[in-house]
Motif scaffolding. Structure first.
Motif, PDB file in Angstrom:
ATOM      1  N   ASN A 118      63.980 109.792  45.492  1.00  0.00           N
ATOM      2  CA  ASN A 118      64.194 108.477  44.882  1.00  0.00           C
ATOM      3  C   ASN A 118      62.874 107.822  44.478  1.00  0.00           C
ATOM      4  N   TRP A 154      61.346 104.024  42.905  1.00  0.00           N
ATOM      5  CA  TRP A 154      61.633 102.613  42.625  1.00  0.00           C
ATOM      6  C   TRP A 154      61.239 102.352  41.175  1.00  0.00           C
ATOM      7  N   MET A 155      62.238 102.190  40.306  1.00  0.00           N
ATOM      8  CA  MET A 155      61.988 102.031  38.885  1.00  0.00           C
ATOM      9  C   MET A 155      62.246 100.597  38.443  1.00  0.00           C
ATOM     10  N   LYS A 202      62.608  98.092  35.058  1.00  0.00           N
ATOM     11  CA  LYS A 202      62.816  98.016  33.611  1.00  0.00           C
ATOM     12  C   LYS A 202      62.032  96.851  33.027  1.00  0.00           C
ATOM     13  N   TRP A 215      61.687 101.969  31.303  1.00  0.00           N
ATOM     14  CA  TRP A 215      61.822 102.096  32.747  1.00  0.00           C
ATOM     15  C   TRP A 215      60.521 102.657  33.307  1.00  0.00           C
ATOM     16  N   THR A 262      64.975  99.139  41.059  1.00  0.00           N
ATOM     17  CA  THR A 262      66.158  99.786  41.618  1.00  0.00           C
ATOM     18  C   THR A 262      65.802 101.228  41.957  1.00  0.00           C
ATOM     19  N   TRP A 263      66.405 101.756  42.996  1.00  0.00           N
ATOM     20  CA  TRP A 263      66.145 103.142  43.369  1.00  0.00           C
ATOM     21  C   TRP A 263      66.912 104.076  42.446  1.00  0.00           C
ATOM     22  N   VAL A 264      66.220 105.053  41.898  1.00  0.00           N
ATOM     23  CA  VAL A 264      66.822 106.058  41.026  1.00  0.00           C
ATOM     24  C   VAL A 264      66.524 107.436  41.608  1.00  0.00           C
ATOM     25  N   THR A 316      70.781 114.614  43.003  1.00  0.00           N
ATOM     26  CA  THR A 316      71.816 114.118  43.921  1.00  0.00           C
ATOM     27  C   THR A 316      72.280 115.180  44.908  1.00  0.00           C
TER      28      THR A 316
END
Length: 281
Positions: A206, A208-209, A211, A218, A246-248, A252
């Protein structure tokens, strides 16, 4: 006090921390809370049972690990927890600074640990609810943790623990195959270390991105985002607010949820007078 203690029964870890944890006597709110440290909330409330914190210095990694140990010792009591550090000195410092101080200044925790019959030393913290936190060092050899059963395992400063030691340390959770909780954390000092190997091979990676509100880019924060007085968009140079990220996930299909955070996503990002540049080691 017992009536107050019942309030945590259906709380998430982050809610428990906000209501019951005190950092040097201060509530986990305002400048000490998630409003100023928003990237940490997902770490507390992750649905994953295995997590990696790939952290820079001064990003609240040790405080978070300590708070998680204390939180789960209450909300999932009776809990057997094990904290593993790299050396006796580091374990003793963590025991004092991240557990003992918080336990003594947080009323609920103080109530649960004040009985004189409960063990309260550097290597063991007992709670009136049946929970216990054990602390050991395993930087030299993993035999120090053999024979200890733990449902919650925290391996700290993992970058300085040999990769071959981790499977032995993980065996401490073998008694709890379905509900074990494992946190691996540390601050990598190079690209070739145990923490980084696990993060990039076995975690969601993950980031932290943030925008940009100007050009919609981003940003994954790095050296190119350092402005004169704060973080900026790497494309247009517009100031960024570290709190609006937000965490991206990078992927997955991973065993661990992994979080990489640098000082640039902390409240320290508004001033660089004492920052060390982040790396992707």
């Amino acid at each position: 006090m017992m009536a107050e203690a019942k309030q945590f029964l259906h709380m998430t870890p982050s809610q428990f921390v906000e209501n019951f944890i005190r950092i040097s006597g201060r509530e986990f709110k305002g400048e000490c809370g998630f409003e100023y440290w928003p990237y940490l909330k997902r770490v507390y409330d992750t649905p994953y049972r295995m997590v990696i914190l790939h952290s820079s210095r001064q990003s609240s990694k040790s405080t978070t690990i300590g708070n998680l140990l204390l939180t789960y010792a209450v909300i999932e009591a009776p809990l057997s927890a094990l904290y593993v550090g790299r050396s006796d000195k580091q374990v003793a410092q963590f025991s004092r600074d991240r557990l003992k101080v918080t336990m003594s200044t947080s009323p609920l925790l103080a109530m649960l640990t004040s009985d004189s019959t409960l063990s309260q030393n550097v290597s063991e913290k007992e709670f009136a609810n049946g929970s216990i936190i054990r602390l050991r060092s395993a930087g030299a050899h993993p035999d120090t943790v053999r024979g200890i059963a733990a449902r919650f395992l925290a391996v700290d400063e993992a970058q300085e623990i040999q990769t071959s030691f981790l499977p032995v340390i993980f065996e401490c959770t073998a008694t709890y195959p379905k509900d074990k909780i494992i946190f691996i954390a540390g601050t990598p000092l190079s690209r070739d270390n145990t923490l980084s190997r696990y993060f990039y091979q076995y975690s969601t990676m993950n980031e932290w991105m943030i925008k940009c509100e100007g050009c919609n880019r981003w940003n994954i924060l790095g050296v190119e985002n350092i402005g004169d007085s704060g973080i900026i968009c790497a494309r247009c140079g517009r100031p960024l607010d570290y709190r609006k990220g937000t965490w991206v996930a990078g992927r997955t299909d991973a065993e661990f949820e992994g979080f990489r955070f640098s000082q640039l996503i902390t409240p320290y990002s508004v001033s660089y007078t004492h920052l060390t540049l982040p790396t992707k080691a």
